[in-house]
Design a protein around this motif. Sequence first.
Motif, PDB file in Angstrom:
ATOM      1  N   THR A 265      37.967 -24.224  -2.827  1.00  0.00           N
ATOM      2  CA  THR A 265      36.817 -25.072  -2.465  1.00  0.00           C
ATOM      3  C   THR A 265      35.563 -24.656  -3.205  1.00  0.00           C
ATOM      4  O   THR A 265      34.868 -25.489  -3.774  1.00  0.00           O
ATOM      5  CB  THR A 265      36.572 -25.014  -0.948  1.00  0.00           C
ATOM      6  OG1 THR A 265      37.754 -25.439  -0.267  1.00  0.00           O
ATOM      7  CG2 THR A 265      35.418 -25.919  -0.560  1.00  0.00           C
ATOM      8  N   TYR A 266      35.266 -23.355  -3.214  1.00  0.00           N
ATOM      9  CA  TYR A 266      34.154 -22.886  -4.043  1.00  0.00           C
ATOM     10  C   TYR A 266      34.247 -21.391  -4.264  1.00  0.00           C
ATOM     11  O   TYR A 266      34.873 -20.663  -3.493  1.00  0.00           O
ATOM     12  CB  TYR A 266      32.797 -23.262  -3.444  1.00  0.00           C
ATOM     13  CG  TYR A 266      32.383 -22.497  -2.191  1.00  0.00           C
ATOM     14  CD1 TYR A 266      31.866 -21.201  -2.264  1.00  0.00           C
ATOM     15  CD2 TYR A 266      32.464 -23.092  -0.938  1.00  0.00           C
ATOM     16  CE1 TYR A 266      31.472 -20.518  -1.130  1.00  0.00           C
ATOM     17  CE2 TYR A 266      32.074 -22.416   0.207  1.00  0.00           C
ATOM     18  CZ  TYR A 266      31.579 -21.129   0.100  1.00  0.00           C
ATOM     19  OH  TYR A 266      31.188 -20.448   1.240  1.00  0.00           O
ATOM     20  N   ILE A 267      33.628 -20.944  -5.355  1.00  0.00           N
ATOM     21  CA  ILE A 267      33.423 -19.532  -5.635  1.00  0.00           C
ATOM     22  C   ILE A 267      31.946 -19.379  -5.941  1.00  0.00           C
ATOM     23  O   ILE A 267      31.385 -20.153  -6.719  1.00  0.00           O
ATOM     24  CB  ILE A 267      34.308 -19.036  -6.804  1.00  0.00           C
ATOM     25  CG1 ILE A 267      34.096 -17.541  -7.052  1.00  0.00           C
ATOM     26  CG2 ILE A 267      34.076 -19.839  -8.064  1.00  0.00           C
ATOM     27  CD1 ILE A 267      34.811 -16.659  -6.098  1.00  0.00           C
ATOM     28  N   CYS A 285      30.196 -22.615  -7.693  1.00  0.00           N
ATOM     29  CA  CYS A 285      31.014 -23.576  -8.438  1.00  0.00           C
ATOM     30  C   CYS A 285      31.982 -24.200  -7.444  1.00  0.00           C
ATOM     31  O   CYS A 285      32.741 -23.483  -6.789  1.00  0.00           O
ATOM     32  CB  CYS A 285      31.779 -22.875  -9.556  1.00  0.00           C
ATOM     33  SG  CYS A 285      30.720 -22.021 -10.738  1.00  0.00           S
ATOM     34  N   THR A 286      31.973 -25.520  -7.332  1.00  0.00           N
ATOM     35  CA  THR A 286      32.721 -26.188  -6.275  1.00  0.00           C
ATOM     36  C   THR A 286      33.883 -27.004  -6.816  1.00  0.00           C
ATOM     37  O   THR A 286      33.993 -27.262  -8.013  1.00  0.00           O
ATOM     38  CB  THR A 286      31.793 -27.125  -5.470  1.00  0.00           C
ATOM     39  OG1 THR A 286      31.512 -28.297  -6.262  1.00  0.00           O
ATOM     40  CG2 THR A 286      30.493 -26.423  -5.117  1.00  0.00           C
ATOM     41  N   SER A 287      34.733 -27.429  -5.895  1.00  0.00           N
ATOM     42  CA  SER A 287      35.898 -28.243  -6.247  1.00  0.00           C
ATOM     43  C   SER A 287      35.497 -29.642  -6.682  1.00  0.00           C
ATOM     44  O   SER A 287      36.334 -30.409  -7.159  1.00  0.00           O
ATOM     45  CB  SER A 287      36.854 -28.324  -5.050  1.00  0.00           C
ATOM     46  OG  SER A 287      36.188 -28.809  -3.896  1.00  0.00           O
ATOM     47  N   MET A 353      29.292 -11.933  -3.713  1.00  0.00           N
ATOM     48  CA  MET A 353      30.169 -13.049  -4.035  1.00  0.00           C
ATOM     49  C   MET A 353      30.824 -13.568  -2.752  1.00  0.00           C
ATOM     50  O   MET A 353      31.055 -12.806  -1.809  1.00  0.00           O
ATOM     51  CB  MET A 353      31.245 -12.644  -5.047  1.00  0.00           C
ATOM     52  CG  MET A 353      30.703 -12.297  -6.424  1.00  0.00           C
ATOM     53  SD  MET A 353      32.015 -12.099  -7.676  1.00  0.00           S
ATOM     54  CE  MET A 353      32.556 -13.813  -7.874  1.00  0.00           C
ATOM     55  N   ALA A 354      31.092 -14.861  -2.753  1.00  0.00           N
ATOM     56  CA  ALA A 354      31.724 -15.491  -1.592  1.00  0.00           C
ATOM     57  C   ALA A 354      32.655 -16.593  -2.082  1.00  0.00           C
ATOM     58  O   ALA A 354      32.527 -17.087  -3.204  1.00  0.00           O
ATOM     59  CB  ALA A 354      30.672 -16.052  -0.640  1.00  0.00           C
ATOM     60  N   LYS A 355      33.595 -16.977  -1.232  1.00  0.00           N
ATOM     61  CA  LYS A 355      34.559 -18.022  -1.598  1.00  0.00           C
ATOM     62  C   LYS A 355      35.040 -18.714  -0.337  1.00  0.00           C
ATOM     63  O   LYS A 355      34.858 -18.218   0.784  1.00  0.00           O
ATOM     64  CB  LYS A 355      35.741 -17.428  -2.359  1.00  0.00           C
ATOM     65  CG  LYS A 355      36.545 -16.420  -1.550  1.00  0.00           C
ATOM     66  CD  LYS A 355      37.660 -15.797  -2.367  1.00  0.00           C
ATOM     67  CE  LYS A 355      38.421 -14.755  -1.555  1.00  0.00           C
ATOM     68  NZ  LYS A 355      39.492 -14.103  -2.333  1.00  0.00           N
ATOM     69  N   SER A 356      35.691 -19.864  -0.552  1.00  0.00           N
ATOM     70  CA  SER A 356      36.197 -20.609   0.586  1.00  0.00           C
ATOM     71  C   SER A 356      37.330 -21.518   0.149  1.00  0.00           C
ATOM     72  O   SER A 356      37.358 -21.998  -0.984  1.00  0.00           O
ATOM     73  CB  SER A 356      35.081 -21.450   1.221  1.00  0.00           C
ATOM     74  OG  SER A 356      35.597 -22.282   2.247  1.00  0.00           O
ATOM     75  N   ARG A 357      38.258 -21.740   1.069  1.00  0.00           N
ATOM     76  CA  ARG A 357      39.308 -22.748   0.902  1.00  0.00           C
ATOM     77  C   ARG A 357      39.126 -23.864   1.923  1.00  0.00           C
ATOM     78  O   ARG A 357      40.022 -24.687   2.125  1.00  0.00           O
ATOM     79  CB  ARG A 357      40.694 -22.121   1.069  1.00  0.00           C
ATOM     80  CG  ARG A 357      41.081 -21.153  -0.006  1.00  0.00           C
ATOM     81  CD  ARG A 357      42.489 -20.638   0.209  1.00  0.00           C
ATOM     82  NE  ARG A 357      43.476 -21.692   0.103  1.00  0.00           N
ATOM     83  CZ  ARG A 357      44.094 -22.001  -1.036  1.00  0.00           C
ATOM     84  NH1 ARG A 357      43.807 -21.344  -2.137  1.00  0.00           N
ATOM     85  NH2 ARG A 357      44.988 -22.959  -1.063  1.00  0.00           N
ATOM     86  N   GLY A 358      37.988 -23.877   2.586  1.00  0.00           N
ATOM     87  CA  GLY A 358      37.739 -24.870   3.623  1.00  0.00           C
ATOM     88  C   GLY A 358      37.318 -26.204   3.044  1.00  0.00           C
ATOM     89  O   GLY A 358      37.968 -26.772   2.174  1.00  0.00           O
ATOM     90  N   SER A 359      36.198 -26.701   3.476  1.00  0.00           N
ATOM     91  CA  SER A 359      35.710 -27.999   3.006  1.00  0.00           C
ATOM     92  C   SER A 359      34.234 -27.901   2.675  1.00  0.00           C
ATOM     93  O   SER A 359      33.506 -27.071   3.226  1.00  0.00           O
ATOM     94  CB  SER A 359      35.944 -29.077   4.065  1.00  0.00           C
ATOM     95  OG  SER A 359      35.263 -28.743   5.271  1.00  0.00           O
ATOM     96  N   LEU A 360      33.803 -28.744   1.760  1.00  0.00           N
ATOM     97  CA  LEU A 360      32.394 -28.839   1.423  1.00  0.00           C
ATOM     98  C   LEU A 360      31.693 -29.767   2.409  1.00  0.00           C
ATOM     99  O   LEU A 360      32.330 -30.551   3.111  1.00  0.00           O
ATOM    100  CB  LEU A 360      32.224 -29.374  -0.002  1.00  0.00           C
ATOM    101  CG  LEU A 360      32.812 -28.524  -1.132  1.00  0.00           C
ATOM    102  CD1 LEU A 360      32.749 -29.283  -2.448  1.00  0.00           C
ATOM    103  CD2 LEU A 360      32.084 -27.196  -1.251  1.00  0.00           C
TER     104      LEU A 360
END
Length: 646
Positions: A265-267, A285-287, A353-360
Motif C-alpha cells: 500500500t505504501y512505503i 510512495c503509494t500504490s 520509515m513506515a509501511k502498510s498493506r492496508g488501504s489508503l
Amino acid sequence: MLIWVLLKLFLVEGILTGATSQLTSTGCGITKGCFRISPTTCSSGTDCEYFVSWLSDDDGGIVFSMTGSDASTYIAIGFSKSGVMRDSDVYACTSNSDVVRSRNSVGNTNVPNQPLKGVTNVTVSIIDGRIECTFTRQASINDNDVTYYDLSGNNKYFIIMAKSSGTFPLRQDGSINQHDDRVYNTQLSSFEDFSEGNIPDLTTPTAVTTTHDNKIASTGCGITKGCFRQPEDCSSGSECDFFLSWTSTKGGSTRFSMTGLNSATYIALGFSKSGKMSDSDVYACTSNNNIVRSRNTVVNVNDPTPILKGVSESTIRIMNGRIECHFTRAGSLNDDDANYFNLTGNNTYYIIMAKSRGSLKEDGNINQHAVDGRTQGRELISFQTFVEVVGEEDQLALILQKSHGSLMVAAWILFASLGITLARFYKNIWPNQHICGKPVWFVMHVLFMTLTLMCTVTAFVIIFIQKRRFLEFSEDLSGLLRFLHAVLGTVVTCLVILNPIMAVFRPHPGEPRRFIFNWAHWGVGTTAQLIGLVTICLGVGYRSARPLIAGLPEYLFWVVIVFLAYHFAIWLLFQVQSCMELRQDITEDMSQESTSQMETEQVEEHSRKPLGYSTMVGLLIIYFIGALISTGFLIFAIVTVRVSSS
C-alpha cells in the motif's frame, strides 16, 4: 526471380533495420521522444529494462517502438491522465505477435477485449527472451470512444509501462493478464512535440528519461551511497523489511531509493529532529503511483495537508507485494515552509520509515501504518555523508513478537510434551491416588493441556494484533517459510481448540463409540504437537531462511532439533518400559492363577506400587528436566534478542 528475391530481402532488411533503429537512444529528445529505465544509463532496447520511443508520421499517426528485458509474454504501454493504472488506455505487444488493447477499471481490474482501433503497421518479434514491437497509433479518431485518448496537439499524458515474463500467462482469448512488473513516469508528456522537424518552429524537446537501480541492494553502502536497513543482516531490497539508500546529486539534491517487504500500500520515509513521529517530514510512495507528503502532529495524528514540493524524477513500481520507489528531493527550498527540513550542510536527522498493506484514504493520502510497520534509526545522520544505519523496530511490536514466540515455545516444548506423555504412559502408575476424585495422571494431563491451549490461543491473538493480517504467499525462500510458518501455526491453533471440544462430548468408558474418541483424541493431539514443533523450527530459522525474529542466533535451530531427538529417545524408553511391564504382568497373572493364594495377592495388589514404578517416575523426572531446560534456553534467547524483524 533472383532480382525479386534480392529486392524482397532488401525491403525486409530495411524494415527491420528501421524498426530496430528506433530502439536506441540516438535522437532521444531531438528527433523522437523516449522513455527508458534501466540499472544504469541505458542506450538501447537491449540493455534497458524498459524502452519506448515515439515519433510522428505524415498521416496523423504516432509510431511507437518498445521493448523490455524479460518481457517474453508481453510488453505494454499505457496513457494515463492521472498517473495511475485505473482508466489508462493500454496497448500491449504479446507473444502471439499481435497488439491487444485493454483498460484498467477504477478498481485496478484489467478490462480485456477493448476494440483495437487506430493501430496499423504492427511488427512483433521475440529476441533473446524479450519482445521487440513497433506499431503506429492514430493520434486521434472521430468516434465517441472516450477511452481512446487523443494524443494530438498539446494533450499530455503520463506514461505507464508493464511487462510479463510468463508468471501470469496470456488469457485464452489472447488478452493480457496481470503484469510481473510496472513503472511509470511522473512527467506529463505531449506525444506530438517529438517529431522529426516537420514543423519548422518546433521547440527542441527534452527526452523523458528515468534511470534507477532495479536491484536495490547493499552493494556500495557506506562507500558510494548511504544506506538504512532493518534488520541488520539483510542485503537487498527483496529480503529487507526496510531498505533505503541515498546519493547526492547536482544542485544539492538527494536521490532516495526505498522498499520494504509487505509494503503493497505504501512505503514512507520521514526525517525527524527528535527521533519521534511527531512533527516528522514524511514522504510516502503509494500504490496509486503517487508520492504524498504528510506530517505527524504532536499527538501523532497524521496531517496530510503539507504540499508536495521539491520532489522530482520519481518512479514507483510494485513487485511481489512490495513497493520500490525512487525519487529526488531538493535539499532545501527558499520559502517559509518550516516543516520542509533542510538536508544540506551539517544538518542531521533521524530516519523513520513506515509501511502498510492496508488501504489508503479516499483522497489517496496514507493511513496509519501497521503495528510492526515502523522502524527508525539509532542515531542522527547527515544525508551528505554515506553512512550505514541499522533500523530499530517499534518497541511495542518487538514486545508482541517476543511474547508470541515465548508462549509458543512454552506451549509445545514444555506443556504439550508433558501432557501428552502423561496420558500415553502414566495411566497405570498411580492407580490408587486421586485428586478431587480423578486419577492423578488425568488431572495433570488436563492441567498441562489447558496451559497449552491458553498459551497457544494467546500467542495466536498476539501475533494478529501485531501483523493485523495473514501473511501472503511469497516466492523467495524467507517469504515462503514465513508463509508456511503462519499456515502451520493456524492449523496448530485450530487443532488445540478442537481437541478439548471433542473431550467435552466424549462417550463414557465402555460405550460402543468410545474407541472412536480415543483414536481421534490421540491423533489430533499428536498431530498438533508434531506440527507445533516443526512450526517452531521454521520460526527460529536457519542459514538462508532468516528467523522471524532477526538477531536470534543460528544455533537455536539445533537446540530445537536436539530437543526433538531427546523427546523421541525418551519416548522410546517409555515404550520399552511399558512393553516390559505388560510382559511381566502377563507372566505374574499366569503364576497367580496356579496358586491357592490368588485372592490374597489380588487384595495385596491394591496396596503395592505398579511394576516399574521407580523407573517410570525417574524417566518422567529426566524428561521434565530436559524439556524445562530447552524451554528456558529458547525463551531466554527470544526475550534477550536486541533487533527484531517483522
